[in-house]
Design an enzyme around this catalytic site. Structure first.
Site, PDB file in Angstrom:
ATOM      1  N   SER A  18       8.997   4.107   4.385  1.00  0.00           N
ATOM      2  CA  SER A  18       9.395   3.005   5.250  1.00  0.00           C
ATOM      3  C   SER A  18       9.581   3.564   6.651  1.00  0.00           C
ATOM      4  O   SER A  18       8.803   4.422   7.077  1.00  0.00           O
ATOM      5  CB  SER A  18      10.664   2.357   4.693  1.00  0.00           C
ATOM      6  OG  SER A  18      10.938   1.142   5.356  1.00  0.00           O
ATOM      7  N   HIS A  45       6.304   0.255   3.895  1.00  0.00           N
ATOM      8  CA  HIS A  45       6.879  -0.994   4.397  1.00  0.00           C
ATOM      9  C   HIS A  45       6.390  -1.212   5.824  1.00  0.00           C
ATOM     10  O   HIS A  45       6.520  -0.325   6.665  1.00  0.00           O
ATOM     11  CB  HIS A  45       8.406  -0.921   4.427  1.00  0.00           C
ATOM     12  CG  HIS A  45       9.025  -0.779   3.078  1.00  0.00           C
ATOM     13  ND1 HIS A  45      10.339  -0.432   2.921  1.00  0.00           N
ATOM     14  CD2 HIS A  45       8.537  -0.940   1.828  1.00  0.00           C
ATOM     15  CE1 HIS A  45      10.639  -0.384   1.635  1.00  0.00           C
ATOM     16  NE2 HIS A  45       9.548  -0.683   0.958  1.00  0.00           N
ATOM     17  N   ASP A 138      14.550   1.213  -1.858  1.00  0.00           N
ATOM     18  CA  ASP A 138      13.277   1.009  -2.544  1.00  0.00           C
ATOM     19  C   ASP A 138      12.700   2.366  -2.944  1.00  0.00           C
ATOM     20  O   ASP A 138      12.746   3.323  -2.182  1.00  0.00           O
ATOM     21  CB  ASP A 138      12.306   0.265  -1.630  1.00  0.00           C
ATOM     22  CG  ASP A 138      11.125  -0.327  -2.369  1.00  0.00           C
ATOM     23  OD1 ASP A 138      11.178  -0.438  -3.603  1.00  0.00           O
ATOM     24  OD2 ASP A 138      10.146  -0.695  -1.702  1.00  0.00           O
TER      25      ASP A 138
END
Length: 187
Positions: A18, A45, A138
């Site tokens: 991310s 992401h 995540d």
């Protein structure tokens, strides 16, 4: 945690990240050996408006073929695949990718957890997953499934991450097999 080199066979390398992970990827990809013959799948992401920019940035840093994943595309070796924004990425037992538009998980689509879990059920012990910099949790649940299926889990050393929360969370809750120091990999 193991200290030795990775010796387990790998048929897919999946990398999740991310915020802050792009910097790591842009340092790592120029150093990949051309003899690497596994598919590398990136689940990052990002906003779906930056679709091709990520693919183009990575392609400029490597000699490997880099492509944005399309639904039902056949998975090929020696290719770097980028999961498209706003879709969950699944791996089919038939050797194809599948894109899913179901609700976000951990506020993300694509969800690293979803992709790690899907790949784990197909590749089992021949899967290696790496979790990079990010500001959410995540990837940890997916790492658990990868380990349960015999795969290898690697985390970026939090001290080398721009946003250390994601690898820290995974290290604390799922105990990866390896923790890598970015500087040792790129030197």
């Amino acid at each position: 945690m193991e200290k030795d080199r990775l010796t387990q066979p790998c048929n897919m390398l999946m990398i999740g990240g991310s915020a802050g992970s792009l910097d790591v990827l842009l340092e790592l990809f120029p150093k990949l050996k051309p003899t690497l013959s596994v598919p590398i799948v990136l689940v990052i992401h990002r906003k779906n408006t930056s679709e091709l920019m990520l693919t183009e940035l990575i392609a400029a840093k490597t000699k490997f073929t880099v492509k944005e994943i399309e639904d039902k595309e056949v998975i090929l070796k020696s290719t770097i695949y980028v999961a498209p924004g706003d879709y969950h990425l699944l791996i089919e037992k038939s050797g194809h990718f599948s894109l899913d538009f179901s609700e976000k998980i951990n506020f993300s689509r694509p969800s690293i957890d979803v992709s790690f879990e899907s790949a784990a059920t197909v590749y089992g012990p021949a899967l290696t997953c790496v979790l990079l910099s990010g500001a959410s949790n995540d990837g940890a649940e997916g790492a658990k499934v990868v380990k349960e299926n015999g795969g290898v889990v690697i985390a970026q050393q939090p001290e080398t991450a721009i946003f250390p929360f994601m690898p820290e969370f995974m290290i604390k809750h799922e105990k990866p097999h390896y923790i890598f120091n970015l500087q040792k990999l790129v030197d």
